[in-house]
Write a protein that holds these residues in place. Structure first.
Motif, PDB file in Angstrom:
ATOM      1  N   VAL A 122      -8.804  -4.201  -9.974  1.00  0.00           N
ATOM      2  CA  VAL A 122      -9.379  -2.913 -10.368  1.00  0.00           C
ATOM      3  C   VAL A 122     -10.554  -2.564  -9.463  1.00  0.00           C
ATOM      4  CG1 VAL A 122     -10.680  -1.738 -12.187  1.00  0.00           C
ATOM      5  CG2 VAL A 122      -8.580  -2.969 -12.755  1.00  0.00           C
ATOM      6  N   LEU A 123     -11.424  -3.542  -9.211  1.00  0.00           N
ATOM      7  CA  LEU A 123     -12.618  -3.281  -8.404  1.00  0.00           C
ATOM      8  C   LEU A 123     -12.263  -3.062  -6.935  1.00  0.00           C
ATOM      9  CD1 LEU A 123     -14.917  -5.956 -10.072  1.00  0.00           C
ATOM     10  CD2 LEU A 123     -15.121  -3.465 -10.295  1.00  0.00           C
ATOM     11  N   LEU A 124     -11.468  -3.966  -6.377  1.00  0.00           N
ATOM     12  CA  LEU A 124     -11.075  -3.781  -4.985  1.00  0.00           C
ATOM     13  C   LEU A 124     -10.188  -2.548  -4.839  1.00  0.00           C
ATOM     14  CD1 LEU A 124     -11.160  -4.788  -2.088  1.00  0.00           C
ATOM     15  CD2 LEU A 124      -9.214  -6.288  -2.601  1.00  0.00           C
ATOM     16  N   GLY A 125      -9.352  -2.296  -5.847  1.00  0.00           N
ATOM     17  CA  GLY A 125      -8.493  -1.118  -5.806  1.00  0.00           C
ATOM     18  C   GLY A 125      -9.284   0.176  -5.791  1.00  0.00           C
ATOM     19  N   ALA A 126     -10.415   0.204  -6.488  1.00  0.00           N
ATOM     20  CA  ALA A 126     -11.260   1.404  -6.464  1.00  0.00           C
ATOM     21  C   ALA A 126     -11.803   1.641  -5.060  1.00  0.00           C
ATOM     22  CB  ALA A 126     -12.403   1.264  -7.466  1.00  0.00           C
ATOM     23  N   SER A 184      -4.278   2.559 -11.659  1.00  0.00           N
ATOM     24  CA  SER A 184      -3.591   1.960 -10.516  1.00  0.00           C
ATOM     25  C   SER A 184      -4.103   0.546 -10.245  1.00  0.00           C
ATOM     26  CB  SER A 184      -3.754   2.839  -9.269  1.00  0.00           C
ATOM     27  OG  SER A 184      -5.122   2.962  -8.912  1.00  0.00           O
ATOM     28  N   GLY A 185      -5.401   0.296 -10.479  1.00  0.00           N
ATOM     29  CA  GLY A 185      -5.942  -1.044 -10.290  1.00  0.00           C
ATOM     30  C   GLY A 185      -5.381  -2.040 -11.274  1.00  0.00           C
ATOM     31  N   VAL A 186      -5.245  -1.623 -12.538  1.00  0.00           N
ATOM     32  CA  VAL A 186      -4.640  -2.501 -13.545  1.00  0.00           C
ATOM     33  C   VAL A 186      -3.196  -2.807 -13.169  1.00  0.00           C
ATOM     34  CG1 VAL A 186      -3.875  -2.628 -15.948  1.00  0.00           C
ATOM     35  CG2 VAL A 186      -6.168  -1.793 -15.413  1.00  0.00           C
ATOM     36  N   ILE A 187      -2.471  -1.787 -12.743  1.00  0.00           N
ATOM     37  CA  ILE A 187      -1.073  -1.994 -12.334  1.00  0.00           C
ATOM     38  C   ILE A 187      -1.001  -2.966 -11.165  1.00  0.00           C
ATOM     39  CG2 ILE A 187       0.905  -0.836 -11.259  1.00  0.00           C
ATOM     40  CD1 ILE A 187       0.172   1.616 -12.997  1.00  0.00           C
ATOM     41  N   TRP A 188      -1.888  -2.814 -10.199  1.00  0.00           N
ATOM     42  CA  TRP A 188      -1.905  -3.716  -9.041  1.00  0.00           C
ATOM     43  C   TRP A 188      -2.153  -5.164  -9.475  1.00  0.00           C
ATOM     44  CZ3 TRP A 188      -6.254  -4.015  -4.843  1.00  0.00           C
ATOM     45  CH2 TRP A 188      -5.797  -4.770  -3.761  1.00  0.00           C
ATOM     46  N   GLY A 189      -3.086  -5.356 -10.394  1.00  0.00           N
ATOM     47  CA  GLY A 189      -3.371  -6.714 -10.844  1.00  0.00           C
ATOM     48  C   GLY A 189      -2.207  -7.325 -11.609  1.00  0.00           C
ATOM     49  N   GLU A 206       0.808  -1.215   0.000  1.00  0.00           N
ATOM     50  CA  GLU A 206       0.000   0.000   0.000  1.00  0.00           C
ATOM     51  C   GLU A 206       0.845   1.270   0.000  1.00  0.00           C
ATOM     52  OE1 GLU A 206      -3.142   0.183  -0.569  1.00  0.00           O
ATOM     53  OE2 GLU A 206      -3.302  -2.002  -0.634  1.00  0.00           O
ATOM     54  N   PHE A 207       2.037   1.233   0.576  1.00  0.00           N
ATOM     55  CA  PHE A 207       2.918   2.387   0.530  1.00  0.00           C
ATOM     56  C   PHE A 207       3.277   2.709  -0.915  1.00  0.00           C
ATOM     57  CE2 PHE A 207       7.259   4.328   1.128  1.00  0.00           C
ATOM     58  CZ  PHE A 207       6.802   5.519   1.659  1.00  0.00           C
ATOM     59  N   GLY A 208       3.512   1.664  -1.705  1.00  0.00           N
ATOM     60  CA  GLY A 208       3.805   1.886  -3.117  1.00  0.00           C
ATOM     61  C   GLY A 208       2.613   2.431  -3.875  1.00  0.00           C
ATOM     62  N   TRP A 209       1.434   1.843  -3.661  1.00  0.00           N
ATOM     63  CA  TRP A 209       0.250   2.299  -4.409  1.00  0.00           C
ATOM     64  C   TRP A 209      -0.193   3.674  -3.923  1.00  0.00           C
ATOM     65  CZ3 TRP A 209       1.986  -0.787  -7.375  1.00  0.00           C
ATOM     66  CH2 TRP A 209       2.055  -2.153  -7.207  1.00  0.00           C
ATOM     67  N   SER A 210       0.075   3.983  -2.647  1.00  0.00           N
ATOM     68  CA  SER A 210      -0.270   5.310  -2.134  1.00  0.00           C
ATOM     69  C   SER A 210       0.721   6.372  -2.605  1.00  0.00           C
ATOM     70  CB  SER A 210      -0.312   5.271  -0.604  1.00  0.00           C
ATOM     71  OG  SER A 210      -1.014   6.379  -0.085  1.00  0.00           O
ATOM     72  N   LEU A 216      -0.825   6.527  -6.662  1.00  0.00           N
ATOM     73  CA  LEU A 216      -2.150   7.069  -6.932  1.00  0.00           C
ATOM     74  C   LEU A 216      -2.177   8.596  -7.002  1.00  0.00           C
ATOM     75  CD1 LEU A 216      -5.157   6.636  -7.439  1.00  0.00           C
ATOM     76  CD2 LEU A 216      -5.492   6.452  -4.952  1.00  0.00           C
ATOM     77  N   PRO A 217      -1.596   9.329  -6.041  1.00  0.00           N
ATOM     78  CA  PRO A 217      -1.634  10.793  -6.160  1.00  0.00           C
ATOM     79  C   PRO A 217      -0.950  11.311  -7.421  1.00  0.00           C
ATOM     80  CG  PRO A 217      -1.066  10.152  -3.927  1.00  0.00           C
ATOM     81  CD  PRO A 217      -1.007   8.906  -4.756  1.00  0.00           C
ATOM     82  N   LYS A 218       0.065  10.587  -7.904  1.00  0.00           N
ATOM     83  CA  LYS A 218       0.765  11.023  -9.111  1.00  0.00           C
ATOM     84  C   LYS A 218      -0.078  10.794 -10.366  1.00  0.00           C
ATOM     85  CE  LYS A 218       5.512  10.793  -7.441  1.00  0.00           C
ATOM     86  NZ  LYS A 218       5.106  11.289  -6.137  1.00  0.00           N
ATOM     87  N   LEU A 219      -1.036   9.879 -10.277  1.00  0.00           N
ATOM     88  CA  LEU A 219      -1.933   9.611 -11.409  1.00  0.00           C
ATOM     89  C   LEU A 219      -3.180  10.497 -11.390  1.00  0.00           C
ATOM     90  CD1 LEU A 219      -1.821   5.706 -11.436  1.00  0.00           C
ATOM     91  CD2 LEU A 219      -0.810   7.218 -13.150  1.00  0.00           C
ATOM     92  N   LEU A 220      -3.462  11.164 -10.279  1.00  0.00           N
ATOM     93  CA  LEU A 220      -4.708  11.911 -10.125  1.00  0.00           C
ATOM     94  C   LEU A 220      -4.908  13.025 -11.159  1.00  0.00           C
ATOM     95  CD1 LEU A 220      -5.113  12.086  -6.251  1.00  0.00           C
ATOM     96  CD2 LEU A 220      -6.484  10.767  -7.881  1.00  0.00           C
ATOM     97  N   PRO A 221      -3.851  13.658 -11.705  1.00  0.00           N
ATOM     98  CA  PRO A 221      -4.114  14.639 -12.765  1.00  0.00           C
ATOM     99  C   PRO A 221      -4.817  14.062 -13.984  1.00  0.00           C
ATOM    100  CG  PRO A 221      -1.924  14.981 -11.864  1.00  0.00           C
ATOM    101  CD  PRO A 221      -2.447  13.708 -11.254  1.00  0.00           C
ATOM    102  N   LEU A 222      -4.809  12.729 -14.144  1.00  0.00           N
ATOM    103  CA  LEU A 222      -5.562  12.098 -15.229  1.00  0.00           C
ATOM    104  C   LEU A 222      -7.068  12.191 -14.996  1.00  0.00           C
ATOM    105  CD1 LEU A 222      -3.518   8.769 -15.633  1.00  0.00           C
ATOM    106  CD2 LEU A 222      -3.451  10.756 -17.152  1.00  0.00           C
ATOM    107  N   GLY A 223      -7.465  12.464 -13.772  1.00  0.00           N
ATOM    108  CA  GLY A 223      -8.866  12.388 -13.363  1.00  0.00           C
ATOM    109  C   GLY A 223      -9.019  11.251 -12.380  1.00  0.00           C
TER     110      GLY A 223
END
Length: 314
Positions: free
Chosen positions: A210-214, A175-180, A153-157, A160-167
């Motif tokens: 993707v679903l659990l990641g959301a 991020s969910g696809v990457i996690w899977g 979660e430290f990695g995904w956290s 995720l903020p770096k991807l937020l400019p995408l919407g």
């Protein structure tokens, strides 16, 4: 009341690429070590390697932060990743309780769906005493589970903020696809879906991620803290994963994970329903103020300031 329109922030693609390169190189090395060592990914001997592999996203953060200079300001890094809180402690505590209950509740609902479709048979009567006896030991080792899930979660956290400019939704999807896909070096060896061909197993696990990641992303952003997601991830690993074998038995033991678990199609349905309920009740819409503050790396707006999202929202 004033309205401030902020410029659209840029996605830091180089930092994201560096983080992903280190993380995926490390997880691939761990998967290769298991493969060439002749180990069984479902066996107990693989457990230490799987635990170590959970810290490959943390390694990705540390190497990237060192290379980019982010590590020179550890306080800023810990705030941006949610390790240090950006919202009130009672709010974080409330979302942490939700995180603890989320995966077990969704798993029970998924088993109900599976049972209705004829893929799972509940014990009659339900072994409530066994359920209580299972929870005790699992709660005792729960702090260890959190230590392990923090590694991911430290990695995904960080990501995720770096991807937020995408919407918001594009960031959660990406991020969910990457996690899977991150789990592919083990999923291809039969991890979690031993009855499926490797490619289908990766696809199934990615959809579940993707679903659990959301949902974990919602917890992370709504709380302004990593800890509800860490707790939710640990509850999924330690408690939710134990419920199917405790409460009943799958009728197709070869593909039990696909037909009678949170990561199978019943879980996909109930997680989709949970996300839909959050959307309908406005829980994701309420994130936008925090999301905007997060990508701008600034404190939350005051009650007297309205920030326009038109500059970045997808």
């Amino acid at each position: 009341m004033t309205t401030q329109t902020l410029p659209r922030p840029a996605v830091p693609w180089l930092r994201i690429a560096a983080f992903l390169a280190v993380t995926f190189a490390a997880i691939t090395a761990a998967g290769a070590a298991l493969w060439f060592g002749g180990g069984d990914v479902q066996g107990d001997a693989a457990a230490p390697l799987l635990m170590i592999a959970m810290y490959t996203p943390t390694l990705g953060v540390l190497v990237t932060a060192l290379a980019t200079g982010e590590l020179r300001r550890p306080g800023d890094l810990l705030r941006q990743t949610g390790v240090l809180p950006s919202r009130s402690l009672p709010r974080i505590a409330g979302y942490t309780v939700i995180g603890f209950l989320l995966a077990p509740f969704l798993t029970l609902a998924a088993l109900g769906v599976s049972s209705s479709a004829g893929h799972f048979a509940f014990h009659d009567p339900l072994p409530l005493a066994d359920l209580a006896s299972m929870l005790g030991p699992q709660l005792l080792i729960f702090p260890l589970g959190m230590v392990l899930t923090f590694g991911e979660e430290f990695g995904w956290s960080y990501l995720l903020p770096k991807l937020l400019p995408l919407g918001l939704w594009r960031a959660l999807l990406t991020s969910g696809v990457i996690w899977g896909v991150f789990h592919a070096p083990f999923t291809l060896q039969g991890y979690h879906y031993p009855g499926l061909p490797g490619g289908l197993a990766v696809l199934a696990f990615t959809l579940a991620s993707v679903l659990l990641g959301a949902l974990l992303g919602w917890l992370r952003l709504a709380a302004g803290s990593i800890w509800p997601a860490v707790v939710a991830h640990a509850a999924a690993n330690l408690i939710a994963s134990a419920l199917p074998a405790l409460l009943g038995k799958p009728l197709d033991t070869t593909n039990a994970a696909l037909h009678a678990s949170l990561s199978g199609w019943p879980g996909w349905l109930v997680m989709t329903a949970a996300i839909t309920a959050l959307v309908v009740t406005g829980q994701f819409r309420h994130l936008y103020g925090y999301v905007d503050a997060s990508i701008q790396h600034r404190p939350l707006s005051s009650r007297n300031e309205t920030v326009s999202k038109s500059g970045w929202q997808a």
